[in-house]
Design a protein around this motif. Structure first.
Motif, PDB file in Angstrom:
ATOM      1  N   PRO A  79      23.184  48.727  30.144  1.00  0.00           N
ATOM      2  CA  PRO A  79      24.468  47.902  30.098  1.00  0.00           C
ATOM      3  C   PRO A  79      24.079  46.237  30.312  1.00  0.00           C
ATOM      4  O   PRO A  79      24.726  45.780  29.464  1.00  0.00           O
ATOM      5  N   LEU A  80      23.476  46.268  31.311  1.00  0.00           N
ATOM      6  CA  LEU A  80      23.250  44.482  31.337  1.00  0.00           C
ATOM      7  C   LEU A  80      22.363  44.090  30.204  1.00  0.00           C
ATOM      8  O   LEU A  80      22.480  42.756  30.018  1.00  0.00           O
ATOM      9  N   ASP A 141      33.590  53.985  32.372  1.00  0.00           N
ATOM     10  CA  ASP A 141      34.305  52.978  33.270  1.00  0.00           C
ATOM     11  C   ASP A 141      33.799  53.395  34.751  1.00  0.00           C
ATOM     12  O   ASP A 141      33.792  54.843  34.844  1.00  0.00           O
ATOM     13  N   PRO A 142      33.739  52.849  35.788  1.00  0.00           N
ATOM     14  CA  PRO A 142      33.992  51.103  35.852  1.00  0.00           C
ATOM     15  C   PRO A 142      32.749  50.554  35.718  1.00  0.00           C
ATOM     16  O   PRO A 142      32.543  49.432  35.865  1.00  0.00           O
ATOM     17  N   ILE A 143      31.551  51.167  35.025  1.00  0.00           N
ATOM     18  CA  ILE A 143      30.336  50.364  34.820  1.00  0.00           C
ATOM     19  C   ILE A 143      30.504  49.547  33.837  1.00  0.00           C
ATOM     20  O   ILE A 143      30.188  48.207  34.025  1.00  0.00           O
ATOM     21  N   ALA A 145      33.368  47.959  33.104  1.00  0.00           N
ATOM     22  CA  ALA A 145      34.245  46.942  33.429  1.00  0.00           C
ATOM     23  C   ALA A 145      33.528  45.753  34.367  1.00  0.00           C
ATOM     24  O   ALA A 145      33.778  44.736  34.221  1.00  0.00           O
ATOM     25  N   LEU A 146      32.558  46.285  35.133  1.00  0.00           N
ATOM     26  CA  LEU A 146      31.797  45.466  36.098  1.00  0.00           C
ATOM     27  C   LEU A 146      30.882  44.767  35.347  1.00  0.00           C
ATOM     28  O   LEU A 146      30.713  43.493  35.435  1.00  0.00           O
ATOM     29  N   ALA A 147      30.230  45.315  34.394  1.00  0.00           N
ATOM     30  CA  ALA A 147      29.236  44.611  33.614  1.00  0.00           C
ATOM     31  C   ALA A 147      29.895  43.611  32.705  1.00  0.00           C
ATOM     32  O   ALA A 147      29.377  42.522  32.484  1.00  0.00           O
ATOM     33  N   GLU A 149      32.410  41.719  33.572  1.00  0.00           N
ATOM     34  CA  GLU A 149      32.833  40.782  34.496  1.00  0.00           C
ATOM     35  C   GLU A 149      31.595  39.943  34.697  1.00  0.00           C
ATOM     36  O   GLU A 149      31.464  38.785  35.094  1.00  0.00           O
ATOM     37  N   LEU A 150      30.477  40.875  34.954  1.00  0.00           N
ATOM     38  CA  LEU A 150      29.175  40.056  35.481  1.00  0.00           C
ATOM     39  C   LEU A 150      28.656  39.242  34.109  1.00  0.00           C
ATOM     40  O   LEU A 150      28.448  38.043  34.254  1.00  0.00           O
ATOM     41  N   SER A 188      23.983  42.136  42.572  1.00  0.00           N
ATOM     42  CA  SER A 188      24.745  43.507  42.302  1.00  0.00           C
ATOM     43  C   SER A 188      23.796  44.660  43.069  1.00  0.00           C
ATOM     44  O   SER A 188      24.326  45.409  43.883  1.00  0.00           O
ATOM     45  N   LEU A 191      24.640  44.441  46.983  1.00  0.00           N
ATOM     46  CA  LEU A 191      25.715  45.028  47.448  1.00  0.00           C
ATOM     47  C   LEU A 191      25.864  46.379  47.203  1.00  0.00           C
ATOM     48  O   LEU A 191      26.592  47.033  47.804  1.00  0.00           O
ATOM     49  N   GLY A 192      25.127  46.927  46.364  1.00  0.00           N
ATOM     50  CA  GLY A 192      25.277  48.362  46.198  1.00  0.00           C
ATOM     51  C   GLY A 192      24.729  49.488  47.413  1.00  0.00           C
ATOM     52  O   GLY A 192      24.559  49.104  48.380  1.00  0.00           O
TER      53      GLY A 192
END
Lengths: 192, 192
Positions: A79-80, A141-143, A145-147, A149-150, A188, A191-192
């Protein structure tokens, strides 16, 4: 945008930001912006629906490029990695003129609550565009959505640092945005 | 807010959302909102500067509660544990009346570009409040910024699911927001 008015769009944006800075957003009229840019009011309205939209005029283009970059990333990209491809694609539209212009644009937005609102919606729209493109790649989701936002955070941070950085030639926005994305990836993980 | 007008603020918000839904945001005046709520226009202006601010009236309270919860989390709490404390604190202000009201509020925002902009700025403000509170705890950038964004995503997702969920009694917003934060923490680890 006919050939008879080369650069009218860019001139209108620059004229607007100068006027917003000089006399404030509320006090600036479309007629004044058009006059400063050396075009008619109807030319203004061929390019923008109103003075507010003028400062976020790149939003649709950016959204499209971010989404295209994500869509065309290799199938096995994470994703990133896909977000990074989107950032590279979108950054390619930002040249030295955008960089010169960035501090004035920032000052105009900072001085107007109305422009801050519009700018906030731009961020939300860019995140949504990236999230949708990631979901289309099968990112759950939510990966996704988070990606997304990043991706927005990286683009905004990269743009900020690029516009403040040393203007010593050939460094482009993409490098700044990708460095910011790397920092956020590390955050990220922490935080995980 | 004097004792002589109990609930005027809440009645104004409900009246506004009903009118926005019935006849649109642009067509609704402050006078109409005041009349529907059974108060005078000057009472309206004692509570809100204009009709747009009315729908995000809780923003400052939410920002303060999120920041307080983060500030008062145990010294050894991780960034996301501190964010969870902020979400618990902020969620405590949202009761059954807010839950009943949420779908109408959502519809009113969805129908107005102007309200969408204001709502986007609210999200940006809440993220900034959390980020600032985390930095004050010594959380380094960009971890603080990312944790603040996760906090907003969790609050919005939790609120959305809570407002759509079964209204079978005692479940409160905090549970939904914390579950969303857990999902985002897992997503964050997967991205890193």
């Amino acid at each position: 945008m006919g050939r008879w008015e080369p650069g009218a769009r860019e001139r209108l944006v620059v004229a607007a930001v100068d006027l917003f800075t000089e006399q404030g957003y509320d006090a600036t009229t479309v007629a004044q912006i058009a006059e400063r840019a050396g075009v008619t009011k109807s030319t203004f309205f061929r390019h923008f629906p109103d003075k507010r939209e003028l400062l976020v005029a790149g939003q649709e283009t950016l959204s499209r490029l971010l989404a295209e970059g994500i869509a065309e990333a290799p199938a096995d990209a994470s994703p990133l990695e896909a977000v990074a491809a989107g950032l590279r694609r979108a950054s390619s539209t930002m040249g030295p003129a955008n960089r010169e212009f960035a501090p004035r644009l920032k000052a105009a937005i900072a001085a107007s609550g109305e422009l801050q609102e519009r700018d906030a919606l731009k961020s939300v729209s860019l995140a949504a565009a990236m999230t949708t493109a990631l979901v289309a790649r099968g990112v759950p989701d939510p990966i996704a959505a988070l990606a997304g936002e990043l991706g927005v955070l990286a683009f905004k941070r990269g743009y900020q640092e690029w516009s403040e950085g040393e203007r010593d030639g050939d460094d482009d926005l993409a490098g700044y945005a990708l460095a910011a994305l790397d920092d956020l990836r590390a955050a990220s993980a922490a935080l995980g």
